[in-house]
Design a protein around this motif. Structure first.
Motif, mmCIF file in Angstrom:
data_model
loop_
_atom_site.group_PDB
_atom_site.id
_atom_site.type_symbol
_atom_site.label_atom_id
_atom_site.label_comp_id
_atom_site.label_asym_id
_atom_site.label_seq_id
_atom_site.Cartn_x
_atom_site.Cartn_y
_atom_site.Cartn_z
ATOM 1 N N ARG A 126 37.121 47.422 12.706
ATOM 2 C CA ARG A 126 36.357 46.205 12.478
ATOM 3 C C ARG A 126 36.662 45.623 11.103
ATOM 4 O O ARG A 126 36.645 44.416 10.916
ATOM 5 C CB ARG A 126 34.864 46.514 12.609
ATOM 6 N N ARG A 178 28.547 36.115 9.036
ATOM 7 C CA ARG A 178 27.561 36.982 8.384
ATOM 8 C C ARG A 178 26.592 36.179 7.521
ATOM 9 O O ARG A 178 25.492 36.618 7.234
ATOM 10 C CB ARG A 178 28.262 38.022 7.512
ATOM 11 N N HIS A 179 27.019 34.966 7.098
ATOM 12 C CA HIS A 179 26.192 34.159 6.196
ATOM 13 C C HIS A 179 24.977 33.545 6.868
ATOM 14 O O HIS A 179 24.084 33.085 6.178
ATOM 15 C CB HIS A 179 27.029 33.013 5.610
ATOM 16 N N PHE A 207 34.894 45.889 8.387
ATOM 17 C CA PHE A 207 33.748 45.688 7.491
ATOM 18 C C PHE A 207 32.531 46.439 8.004
ATOM 19 O O PHE A 207 32.458 46.791 9.176
ATOM 20 C CB PHE A 207 33.419 44.202 7.346
ATOM 21 N N ARG A 217 29.633 38.535 18.795
ATOM 22 C CA ARG A 217 30.635 37.810 18.019
ATOM 23 C C ARG A 217 30.885 38.490 16.679
ATOM 24 O O ARG A 217 32.025 38.637 16.240
ATOM 25 C CB ARG A 217 30.162 36.377 17.769
ATOM 26 N N TYR A 239 33.669 41.146 18.235
ATOM 27 C CA TYR A 239 34.838 40.292 18.040
ATOM 28 C C TYR A 239 35.261 40.256 16.578
ATOM 29 O O TYR A 239 36.333 39.756 16.253
ATOM 30 C CB TYR A 239 34.567 38.870 18.529
ATOM 31 N N GLY A 240 34.409 40.740 15.695
ATOM 32 C CA GLY A 240 34.766 40.841 14.284
ATOM 33 C C GLY A 240 34.806 39.528 13.540
ATOM 34 O O GLY A 240 35.608 39.348 12.626
ATOM 35 N N GLU A 241 33.934 38.578 13.911
ATOM 36 C CA GLU A 241 33.934 37.284 13.221
ATOM 37 C C GLU A 241 33.101 37.402 11.939
ATOM 38 O O GLU A 241 31.914 37.075 11.910
ATOM 39 C CB GLU A 241 33.362 36.206 14.152
ATOM 40 N N TYR A 242 33.761 37.857 10.886
ATOM 41 C CA TYR A 242 33.073 38.161 9.632
ATOM 42 C C TYR A 242 32.432 36.916 9.021
ATOM 43 O O TYR A 242 31.449 36.989 8.301
ATOM 44 C CB TYR A 242 34.087 38.773 8.669
ATOM 45 N N ALA A 243 32.999 35.747 9.349
ATOM 46 C CA ALA A 243 32.530 34.492 8.752
ATOM 47 C C ALA A 243 31.066 34.202 9.063
ATOM 48 O O ALA A 243 30.393 33.548 8.274
ATOM 49 C CB ALA A 243 33.398 33.330 9.235
#
Lengths: 425, 223
Positions: free
Chosen positions: B132, B100-101, B134, B90, B94-98
């Motif tokens: 991507r 990362r937290h 990031f 993911r 899929y590049g779900e940067y959210a």
């Protein structure tokens, strides 16, 4: 190349792009060009992606969209292989639809559950395909799409049909006939001449701006839009009453019988202990080999209730299913194949599915999950075959509320209209 | 609280100590159900942080020693199980940067426990950055002070996970140091998202030692 016709496919800007494709930016004035929303999630280096339609694959400011205009490269050698007969009332609706199609208009078909909506569409779809038009039949519900697919394919055996929904492995192919969930429409652009939305009032489409935008964008500027539902939303009802949209009303089921009414029974907390009343009912079902669906308000209830029933009547074969189930399609299929006698489910099976000759039990009908329309739809699962046009819709409640009364009233008022129509015949 | 991974709403109640203000209320990023799917590493190989029954060197690390490498004393938070694989899919593909937290706080603690002069992330290629958007490692270690010293040499288009172990071990050096003077005599922690064969991190360590680093350790989210 034909996979780009009427589509928009997201690729990174940095990748090599085939010559001849139309390139569009993914964001214009910050609005996502796939879903029409402004809902950014910030990436490093002043980049961002769209959070609203992330589920269909990421669209970011690092990407572009590729597409080709829809050329309608289809043969008009179409054959309607469906050999059934429409009833007189169905025919009337079907003709009204053809009229709307010739004017590229919008049309609402408000027909009770089990009125044979799909069959009424066949002459219309046939007409469209014959003119080499591209046709989409969409629904917010995956289960509806999965059930419709074989029926549509059977009716148009010689026409290619693409079935598109979230977790499916088949690759996209360019076809004149597309059957898809409303989410999939976001990947199309000005592709369809005829768009049929089944169960428009259901979750997640109703009131979802993103999906409405997607459907609007997927059809051509000059195209026909048909709404199908048994329980229109307030918005649609208002539009229909104001005469802004052509409406066909059909209050009788295809076998000319009335809708089964919801019977309520008060019980104690069924989550603690299965009440004797319910157990007796289940035992009767077992004795008569009567197949049935049990609706429960929450996903967690499906498993526990199924276990409880199995502990009481272990010989009765059954299963439970919910939206998060990996074997969802398989379980529904085994119910359809009559391998199991019952299925414990949530509202995912409230509409669009047909198991001939079943009865229905609703546990916790007073809870918020079951809206008025949901209850009407659930009642509509019963009596969907000519052989057994009636059946039992048993709602077990801890207390009655307005919503249940409203659902009962809605069914009654439809039955009243149906009875009037029947007397005219 | 809405779980970052499964998006469901979960209610949690504070303990008495938290209500009285004697214990800090920490906002948790994910729910218990999601959290339990990740398998933490307790006892591990002291060379590479692999999850095992004791803290002896594993065969891989012995091999590294034979190859003449100084061991990285790698530490990782979680095993690379199905849940972690899905998380990485993911996050990276899929590049779900959210998301990362999710492990931010734990990774910060992990880096803190290594107690070194500087923390250096493994870089990504230009192509990855442009698709991507990031660097996954920098995202995971967001609230740690990072010194972005390394750059990739070849903009190799293929991803690591598409190589076999043999391929990975036999690739040439693919990192370069931008500011060599900055590392002389320093204690350095290298950070990465996943430690698979260790090749990436050993390549990076090699080049840091060549530039004059005193000691290089490493840590990652998964092993």
């Amino acid at each position: 190349m034909d996979r780009y016709y009427g589509r928009q496919i997201v690729v990174p800007k940095i990748d090599a792009i085939t010559a001849g494709l139309k390139i569009r930016p993914c964001f214009i004035n910050d609005v996502c060009q796939r879903c029409g929303q402004i809902n950014h999630y910030i990436l490093p280096n002043q980049q961002f992606y769209c959070k609203a339609c992330f589920i269909l694959g990421r669209v970011s400011s690092l990407d572009v969209m590729l597409s080709l205009p829809e050329p309608n490269h289809f043969s008009n050698q179409v054959e309607l292989t469906w050999k059934g007969q429409l009833t007189k009332q169905q025919n009337r609706v079907s003709n009204a639809l053809l009229k709307t199609f010739s004017k590229n208009g919008e049309h609402l078909v408000w027909a009770v559950t089990g009125a044979g909506k799909t069959e009424m569409m066949f002459p219309l779809i046939y007409m469209a395909l014959k003119q080499s038009k591209r046709v989409a039949i969409v629904s917010p519900r995956v289960d509806v799409i999965v059930e419709l697919a074989p029926r549509i394919q059977e009716a148009f055996m010689n026409t290619d049909l693409a079935v598109l929904y979230g977790d499916q492995n088949e690759a996209y192919q360019y076809t004149p006939l597309v059957l898809a969930t409303t989410h999939q429409m976001l990947n199309f652009r000005a592709a369809f001449d005829l768009m049929i939305i089944d169960e428009v009032d259901s979750f997640p489409y109703a009131g979802n701006q993103m999906l409405e935008y997607g459907v609007e964008k997927a059809r051509k500027q000059l195209s026909t839009l048909i709404y199908l539902t048994a329980t229109p939303t307030k918005k649609l009802r208002k539009k229909s009453n104001a005469g802004l949209i052509a409406t066909s009303y059909l209050p009788l089921r295809f076998h000319q019988n009335l809708l089964p009414e919801i019977v309520t029974k008060t019980i104690n907390d069924w989550r603690k202990k299965l009440p004797t009343k319910c157990l007796k009912q289940l035992q009767t079902f077992y004795k008569n080999q009567q197949r049935f669906l049990i609706f429960v308000p929450k996903v967690a209830d499906t498993k526990t209730l199924c276990k409880v029933i199995k502990s009481h009547i272990p010989e009765m074969k059954g299963d439970f299913v919910s939206a998060s189930d990996d074997l969802r399609q398989e379980k529904v299929e085994s119910m359809r194949q009559e391998n199991i006698q019952y299925l414990v489910t949530t509202t995912i099976l409230e509409r669009g599915v047909t198991f001939p000759g079943i009865d229905v039990i609703i546990f916790g009908a007073e809870e918020d999950t079951f809206t008025e329309n949901a209850l009407v739809q659930i009642a509509g699962r019963v009596g969907r075959s000519k052989e057994r046009p009636t059946g039992l819709v048993q709602a077990y409640v801890q207390h009655i509320n307005f919503k249940i009364l409203a659902a009962q009233r809605q069914i009654k008022s439809m039955n009243k209209k149906g009875r009037m129509l029947k007397n005219q015949l | 609280m809405i779980c970052l991974l499964c998006q469901t709403k979960k209610y949690e109640s504070d303990t008495l100590l938290q209500v009285l203000g004697l214990k800090k209320v920490l906002e948790r990023p994910i729910c218990d159900d999601c959290n339990n799917q990740f398998a933490a590493i307790f006892t591990s190989c002291k060379g590479c942080g692999r999850h095992q029954g004791n803290n002896q060197l594993c065969t891989d690390c012995v091999r590294w020693q034979i190859d003449g490498k100084r061991l990285l004393q790698h530490r990782a938070l979680y095993q690379y199980n199905d849940a972690m694989k899905l998380f990485m899919q993911r996050y990276k593909f899929y590049g779900e940067y959210a998301i990362r937290h999710v492990f931010n706080r734990k990774l910060k603690d992990l880096v803190k426990s290594r107690d070194t002069d500087m923390v250096v992330p493994i870089p990504v290629s230009y192509h990855t950055l442009m698709t991507r958007g990031f660097n996954q490692t920098i995202g995971l270690f967001e609230n740690v002070r990072l010194t972005d010293l390394l750059v990739t040499i070849k903009s190799s288009k293929q991803r690591q996970s598409k190589f076999s172990r043999y391929d990975r071990l036999n690739r040439e050096q693919f990192f370069m140091i931008e500011n060599k003077t900055a590392v002389i005599g320093k204690d350095i922690t290298l950070v990465d998202d996943v430690y698979t064969t260790g090749m990436t991190l050993y390549h990076a360590a090699d080049i840091l030692y060549q530039a004059g680093a005193k000691n290089v350790k490493s840590c990652s989210l998964a092993r």
